[in-house]
Scaffold this active site. Structure first.
Site, PDB file in Angstrom:
ATOM      1  N   GLY A  14       0.812  -1.211   0.000  1.00 44.67           N
ATOM      2  CA  GLY A  14       0.000   0.000   0.000  1.00 44.67           C
ATOM      3  C   GLY A  14       0.842   1.257   0.000  1.00 44.67           C
ATOM      4  O   GLY A  14       2.082   1.205   0.131  1.00 44.67           O
ATOM      5  N   ASP A  15       0.183   2.393  -0.232  1.00 43.09           N
ATOM      6  CA  ASP A  15       0.828   3.713  -0.210  1.00 43.09           C
ATOM      7  C   ASP A  15       1.926   3.854  -1.254  1.00 43.09           C
ATOM      8  O   ASP A  15       2.911   4.562  -1.046  1.00 43.09           O
ATOM      9  CB  ASP A  15       1.404   4.018   1.195  1.00 43.09           C
ATOM     10  CG  ASP A  15       0.336   3.961   2.264  1.00 43.09           C
ATOM     11  OD1 ASP A  15      -0.817   4.308   1.958  1.00 43.09           O
ATOM     12  OD2 ASP A  15       0.661   3.558   3.395  1.00 43.09           O
TER      13      ASP A  15
ATOM     14  N   LYS B 134      -0.716   5.335  -5.609  1.00 43.24           N
ATOM     15  CA  LYS B 134      -1.801   5.004  -6.543  1.00 43.24           C
ATOM     16  C   LYS B 134      -2.645   6.244  -6.857  1.00 43.24           C
ATOM     17  O   LYS B 134      -3.015   6.476  -8.005  1.00 43.24           O
ATOM     18  CB  LYS B 134      -2.704   3.908  -5.939  1.00 43.24           C
ATOM     19  CG  LYS B 134      -1.980   2.596  -5.689  1.00 43.24           C
ATOM     20  CD  LYS B 134      -2.868   1.574  -5.010  1.00 43.24           C
ATOM     21  CE  LYS B 134      -3.200   1.914  -3.576  1.00 43.24           C
ATOM     22  NZ  LYS B 134      -2.055   1.889  -2.645  1.00 43.24           N
TER      23      LYS B 134
ATOM     24  N   GLY C  64      -5.852   5.695   1.971  1.00 46.38           N
ATOM     25  CA  GLY C  64      -5.607   7.133   2.001  1.00 46.38           C
ATOM     26  C   GLY C  64      -4.826   7.465   0.746  1.00 46.38           C
ATOM     27  O   GLY C  64      -3.672   7.072   0.614  1.00 46.38           O
ATOM     28  N   HIS C  65      -5.471   8.093  -0.221  1.00 44.70           N
ATOM     29  CA  HIS C  65      -4.843   8.371  -1.516  1.00 44.70           C
ATOM     30  C   HIS C  65      -4.616   9.875  -1.651  1.00 44.70           C
ATOM     31  O   HIS C  65      -5.566  10.650  -1.607  1.00 44.70           O
ATOM     32  CB  HIS C  65      -5.714   7.838  -2.655  1.00 44.70           C
ATOM     33  CG  HIS C  65      -5.855   6.341  -2.625  1.00 44.70           C
ATOM     34  ND1 HIS C  65      -6.591   5.637  -3.526  1.00 44.70           N
ATOM     35  CD2 HIS C  65      -5.319   5.415  -1.778  1.00 44.70           C
ATOM     36  CE1 HIS C  65      -6.515   4.340  -3.250  1.00 44.70           C
ATOM     37  NE2 HIS C  65      -5.754   4.189  -2.193  1.00 44.70           N
TER      38      HIS C  65
ATOM     39  N   GLN D  77      -5.011  -0.309  -1.127  1.00 47.97           N
ATOM     40  CA  GLN D  77      -4.056  -1.212  -0.459  1.00 47.97           C
ATOM     41  C   GLN D  77      -3.011  -1.724  -1.466  1.00 47.97           C
ATOM     42  O   GLN D  77      -2.731  -1.033  -2.429  1.00 47.97           O
ATOM     43  CB  GLN D  77      -4.778  -2.371   0.251  1.00 47.97           C
ATOM     44  CG  GLN D  77      -5.548  -1.952   1.493  1.00 47.97           C
ATOM     45  CD  GLN D  77      -6.901  -1.318   1.205  1.00 47.97           C
ATOM     46  OE1 GLN D  77      -7.705  -1.883   0.501  1.00 47.97           O
ATOM     47  NE2 GLN D  77      -7.162  -0.149   1.768  1.00 47.97           N
TER      48      GLN D  77
ATOM     49  N   THR E  75      -5.072  -6.985   4.935  1.00 47.91           N
ATOM     50  CA  THR E  75      -6.390  -6.386   5.066  1.00 47.91           C
ATOM     51  C   THR E  75      -7.438  -7.468   4.753  1.00 47.91           C
ATOM     52  O   THR E  75      -7.091  -8.630   4.542  1.00 47.91           O
ATOM     53  CB  THR E  75      -6.530  -5.140   4.165  1.00 47.91           C
ATOM     54  OG1 THR E  75      -7.736  -4.451   4.510  1.00 47.91           O
ATOM     55  CG2 THR E  75      -6.531  -5.495   2.681  1.00 47.91           C
TER      56      THR E  75
ATOM     57  N   GLY F 246      -1.786   8.535  10.142  1.00 43.05           N
ATOM     58  CA  GLY F 246      -0.660   9.386  10.547  1.00 43.05           C
ATOM     59  C   GLY F 246       0.504   8.603  11.141  1.00 43.05           C
ATOM     60  O   GLY F 246       1.468   9.189  11.622  1.00 43.05           O
TER      61      GLY F 246
ATOM     62  N   ARG G 247       3.950   6.468  11.453  1.00 43.23           N
ATOM     63  CA  ARG G 247       5.223   6.432  10.754  1.00 43.23           C
ATOM     64  C   ARG G 247       5.298   5.129   9.966  1.00 43.23           C
ATOM     65  O   ARG G 247       5.062   4.055  10.501  1.00 43.23           O
ATOM     66  CB  ARG G 247       6.310   6.461  11.843  1.00 43.23           C
ATOM     67  CG  ARG G 247       7.655   6.927  11.429  1.00 43.23           C
ATOM     68  CD  ARG G 247       8.556   6.870  12.664  1.00 43.23           C
ATOM     69  NE  ARG G 247       9.929   6.694  12.246  1.00 43.23           N
ATOM     70  CZ  ARG G 247      10.781   7.691  12.065  1.00 43.23           C
ATOM     71  NH1 ARG G 247      10.429   8.923  12.306  1.00 43.23           N
ATOM     72  NH2 ARG G 247      12.012   7.462  11.649  1.00 43.23           N
TER      73      ARG G 247
ATOM     74  N   SER H 112       7.520   8.631 -11.591  1.00 38.88           N
ATOM     75  CA  SER H 112       7.069   9.783 -10.802  1.00 38.88           C
ATOM     76  C   SER H 112       8.263  10.327 -10.019  1.00 38.88           C
ATOM     77  O   SER H 112       8.953   9.587  -9.320  1.00 38.88           O
ATOM     78  CB  SER H 112       5.945   9.343  -9.872  1.00 38.88           C
ATOM     79  OG  SER H 112       5.551  10.412  -9.050  1.00 38.88           O
TER      80      SER H 112
HETATM   81  P1  GDP Z   1      -1.568   5.619  -2.204  1.00 40.68           P
HETATM   82  O1  GDP Z   1      -2.260   5.130  -0.973  1.00 40.68           O
HETATM   83  O2  GDP Z   1      -0.968   4.519  -2.991  1.00 40.68           O
HETATM   84  O3  GDP Z   1      -2.420   6.520  -3.060  1.00 40.68           O
HETATM   85  O4  GDP Z   1      -0.339   6.501  -1.687  1.00 40.68           O
HETATM   86  P2  GDP Z   1      -0.380   7.602  -0.502  1.00 40.68           P
HETATM   87  O5  GDP Z   1      -1.065   8.801  -0.994  1.00 40.68           O
HETATM   88  O6  GDP Z   1      -0.859   6.998   0.758  1.00 40.68           O
HETATM   89  O7  GDP Z   1       1.170   7.835  -0.284  1.00 40.68           O
HETATM   90  C1  GDP Z   1       1.997   8.308  -1.294  1.00 40.68           C
HETATM   91  C2  GDP Z   1       2.615   9.621  -0.816  1.00 40.68           C
HETATM   92  O8  GDP Z   1       3.706   9.948  -1.656  1.00 40.68           O
HETATM   93  C3  GDP Z   1       1.672  10.808  -0.918  1.00 40.68           C
HETATM   94  O9  GDP Z   1       1.974  11.720   0.100  1.00 40.68           O
HETATM   95  C4  GDP Z   1       1.982  11.411  -2.290  1.00 40.68           C
HETATM   96  O10 GDP Z   1       1.703  12.803  -2.353  1.00 40.68           O
HETATM   97  C5  GDP Z   1       3.466  11.170  -2.344  1.00 40.68           C
HETATM   98  N1  GDP Z   1       4.009  10.941  -3.697  1.00 40.68           N
HETATM   99  C6  GDP Z   1       3.465  10.288  -4.749  1.00 40.68           C
HETATM  100  N2  GDP Z   1       4.341  10.207  -5.765  1.00 40.68           N
HETATM  101  C7  GDP Z   1       5.471  10.827  -5.338  1.00 40.68           C
HETATM  102  C8  GDP Z   1       6.759  11.035  -5.921  1.00 40.68           C
HETATM  103  O11 GDP Z   1       7.048  10.630  -7.044  1.00 40.68           O
HETATM  104  N3  GDP Z   1       7.687  11.693  -5.160  1.00 40.68           N
HETATM  105  C9  GDP Z   1       7.415  12.146  -3.897  1.00 40.68           C
HETATM  106  N4  GDP Z   1       8.378  12.778  -3.233  1.00 40.68           N
HETATM  107  N5  GDP Z   1       6.224  11.966  -3.323  1.00 40.68           N
HETATM  108  C10 GDP Z   1       5.266  11.287  -4.029  1.00 40.68           C
HETATM  109  P1  IMO Z   2      -3.802   2.575   0.588  1.00 41.23           P
HETATM  110  O1  IMO Z   2      -4.970   2.374  -0.345  1.00 41.23           O
HETATM  111  C1  IMO Z   2      -1.159   0.950   3.653  1.00 41.23           C
HETATM  112  C2  IMO Z   2      -2.897  -1.969   6.433  1.00 41.23           C
HETATM  113  C3  IMO Z   2      -3.029  -1.519   7.870  1.00 41.23           C
HETATM  114  C4  IMO Z   2      -2.826  -2.847   8.580  1.00 41.23           C
HETATM  115  C5  IMO Z   2      -3.538  -3.836   7.659  1.00 41.23           C
HETATM  116  C6  IMO Z   2      -4.955  -4.178   8.081  1.00 41.23           C
HETATM  117  O2  IMO Z   2      -3.672   3.958   1.083  1.00 41.23           O
HETATM  118  O3  IMO Z   2      -2.555   2.032  -0.031  1.00 41.23           O
HETATM  119  P2  IMO Z   2      -7.251  -2.823   7.965  1.00 41.23           P
HETATM  120  O4  IMO Z   2      -7.669  -1.541   8.628  1.00 41.23           O
HETATM  121  O5  IMO Z   2      -7.331  -2.801   6.491  1.00 41.23           O
HETATM  122  O6  IMO Z   2      -7.929  -4.024   8.556  1.00 41.23           O
HETATM  123  O7  IMO Z   2      -5.690  -2.991   8.363  1.00 41.23           O
HETATM  124  O8  IMO Z   2      -3.560  -3.215   6.378  1.00 41.23           O
HETATM  125  N1  IMO Z   2      -3.529  -1.074   5.430  1.00 41.23           N
HETATM  126  C7  IMO Z   2      -2.854  -0.238   4.643  1.00 41.23           C
HETATM  127  N2  IMO Z   2      -1.522   0.054   4.598  1.00 41.23           N
HETATM  128  N3  IMO Z   2      -2.012   1.520   2.775  1.00 41.23           N
HETATM  129  C8  IMO Z   2      -3.327   1.225   2.794  1.00 41.23           C
HETATM  130  O9  IMO Z   2      -4.193   1.682   1.870  1.00 41.23           O
HETATM  131  C9  IMO Z   2      -3.814   0.337   3.777  1.00 41.23           C
HETATM  132  N4  IMO Z   2      -5.032  -0.150   4.103  1.00 41.23           N
HETATM  133  C10 IMO Z   2      -4.842  -1.019   5.103  1.00 41.23           C
HETATM  134  O10 IMO Z   2      -2.046  -0.570   8.206  1.00 41.23           O
HETATM  135  O11 IMO Z   2      -1.471  -3.180   8.609  1.00 41.23           O
HETATM  136 MG    MG Z   3      -2.251   5.435   1.084  1.00 38.33          MG
END
Ligand code: GDP
Ligand code: IMO
Ligand code: MG
Length: 430
Positions: A12-13, A16, A40-41, A225, A240, A303, A305, A414
């Site tokens: 995840g994160d 996307k 959280g996107h 995720q 998840t 939030g 780490r 990116s």
């Molecule tokens: P998602 O859950 O897959 O949509 O990703 P998140 O939004 O949770 O986490 C990605 C984080 O990286 C966000 O704070 C974006 O603004 C940031 N981000 C995305 N692409 C880039 C990149 O190429 N460089 C940097 N420095 N930040 C990025």
């Molecule tokens: P995005 O779409 C990162 C993780 C949680 C936990 C496990 C189970 O932003 O990439 P849950 O609440 O789903 O039962 O938690 O999955 N988790 C994520 N980690 N990005 C996410 O979504 C996540 N959604 C759930 O931290 O370890």
């Molecule tokens: Mg995210």
């Protein structure tokens, strides 16, 4: 444009949201197909930042339709808050711009209470869930006691379901988990009121998509995720409760497999994970701290780490197979700038043997030692790069190694969080 599925290839994160926002320009529909507000996107456009938990990341484009598929678990309170937040930002979201599947399951207050109480009861063995009630809501869907969006518009059905469910949930909360029980009336009143507000948005998403496809429109499927959080294929039980893999786009949005033309895997240039569970390339040292701080790796939902480590191509390789990736978007390449040496994990050593797939056994995974390919880093600021030729040779070599080892071409690079901080090598699906 073709219909594209965007999926996370790690935990995840991966970025996307940013990539979905970018690709939305070329489609008419953006649909989410699994998960809930555990996602959280984050999107950055001009000098504004938006974080979406439920609403698809295409919503910033005024002429696009965003849809919440049947495969999601939706907390209606969070959905309404998100719509309100957009309104405050000057973006009006009406039923012509947003649909909620009548079959999507509703997260209820007892789901959140159970999620939190179960995690507390697990103590040091907790999964580290987001506490949003995701698992308990999917449980009810599978045991056939769930409440769907359509039920919010039928007061008698809703009342009956809430009363019946609470008998069991309160028993669990009070007698087994030592938590406070919940009352039916306030829940019923609140959900009926939210149902009234949401009623114009509640539709048959599958039919809407079908009509769009027949009219020549294209669809972007937004995964949440990541593949290694998948309930079947992830690091179980540290996962998840849904299937974030690409094939879920079909069941979770209500389309057939022939509607998928391209699967795009989002790969962060290193690896992160929030919550507990195995992480073979994790760095508990100053390089890990450097990546965490430079990449601002804090969870967009809770939030927390994020744990950080080197790029793990065993993890990505599993995702290539599980999703059938056609191409990859490499994100956050800029975060690695300044590191003297970069490492890519190409295999694991376990019991004196090399493996190239993550073992199913949690114990075995924990014994895995990463085997690294080392590469030189670069010092130049790459955030201004808009074409591949603007990148330093060391960055190009790093990307080439990823393509070579995974066997999948990179379509997007990116180099910063903003929509414009992107190199499009080849538009996916074109
Ligand atoms: P998602 O859950 O897959 O949509 O990703 P998140 O939004 O949770 O986490 C990605 C984080 O990286 C966000 O704070 C974006 O603004 C940031 N981000 C995305 N692409 C880039 C990149 O190429 N460089 C940097 N420095 N930040 C990025
Ligand atoms: P995005 O779409 C990162 C993780 C949680 C936990 C496990 C189970 O932003 O990439 P849950 O609440 O789903 O039962 O938690 O999955 N988790 C994520 N980690 N990005 C996410 O979504 C996540 N959604 C759930 O931290 O370890
Ligand atoms: Mg995210």
């Amino acid at each position: 444009m073709s219909n594209i599925v965007v999926v996370g290839t790690q935990w995840g994160d991966e970025g996307k949201g940013k990539v979905v926002d970018l690709l939305t320009a070329g489609v008419e529909f953006v649909v989410r197909f699994q998960g809930g507000n555990n996602a959280g996107h984050t999107l950055e456009v001009d000098d504004r930042q938006f974080i979406f938990h439920i609403i698809p990341s295409g919503i910033l484009y005024e002429d696009k339709k965003c849809l919440i598929g049947n495969g999601l678990v939706v907390d209606p309170e969070v959905l309404l808050e998100e719509m309100e937040g957009l309104k405050k930002a000057g973006i009006t979201v009406g039923p012509e711009r947003l649909s909620l599947s009548e079959k999507a399951h509703m997260i209820m207050p007892y789901h959140r209470a159970l999620d939190l109480a179960r995690e507390a009861a697990k103590g040091k063995d907790k999964i580290g869930t987001t506490g949003r009630g995701i698992g308990p809501c999917y449980e009810d869907k599978i045991t056939r006691s769930g409440i769907r969006a359509v039920d919010l518009t039928e007061p008698d059905v809703l009342e009956e379901k809430i009363r019946t469910n609470l008998q069991e949930k309160n028993f669990l909360l009070e007698k087994f988990l030592g938590a406070s029980p919940l009352e039916a009336e306030p829940i019923l009143d609140h959900y009926l009121a939210m149902g009234k507000t949401l009623a114009p948005y509640i539709t048959d998403v599958s039919v809407e998509l079908d009509q769009g496809v027949k009219a020549g429109k294209s669809i972007l499927f937004e995964g949440a995720q990541g593949t290694h959080l998948d309930i079947d294929h992830g690091t179980y039980p540290f996962v998840t409760s849904s299937n974030p893999v690409a094939s879920t786009a079909c069941s979770g949005a209500g389309v057939g497999p022939n509607q998928i033309h391209h699967v795009l895997g989002i790969v962060k240039a290193y690896t992160t994970r929030v919550g507990a569970g195995p992480f073979v390339t994790e760095l508990n040292d100053e390089t890990g701290d450097f990546i965490q701080e430079t990449g601002k790796e804090f969870g967009a939902t809770t939030g927390r780490r994020r744990r950080c480590g080197w790029l793990d191509l065993v993890v990505v390789g599993d995702s290539v197979r599980l999703n059938g990736l056609d191409s990859m978007a490499i994100t956050k390449l800029d975060v690695l700038t300044g590191l003297e040496t970069l490492k890519i994990c190409t295999g694991y050593e376990v019991d004196g043997q090399m493996v190239h797939q993550r073992p199913a056994s949690l114990g075995k995974t924990e014994q895995c030692k990463p085997v690294y390919k080392e590469m030189p880093g670069w010092k130049e600021d790459i955030t201004g790069a808009r074409e591949k030729k603007d990148l330093p040779q060391a960055a190009v070599d790093y990307l080439s190694a990823i393509e070579e080892i995974t066997g999948v071409p990179i379509s997007i690079i990116s180099v910063g969080p903003n929509r414009i901080e992107t190199i499009v090598v080849k538009l996916p699906g074109s």
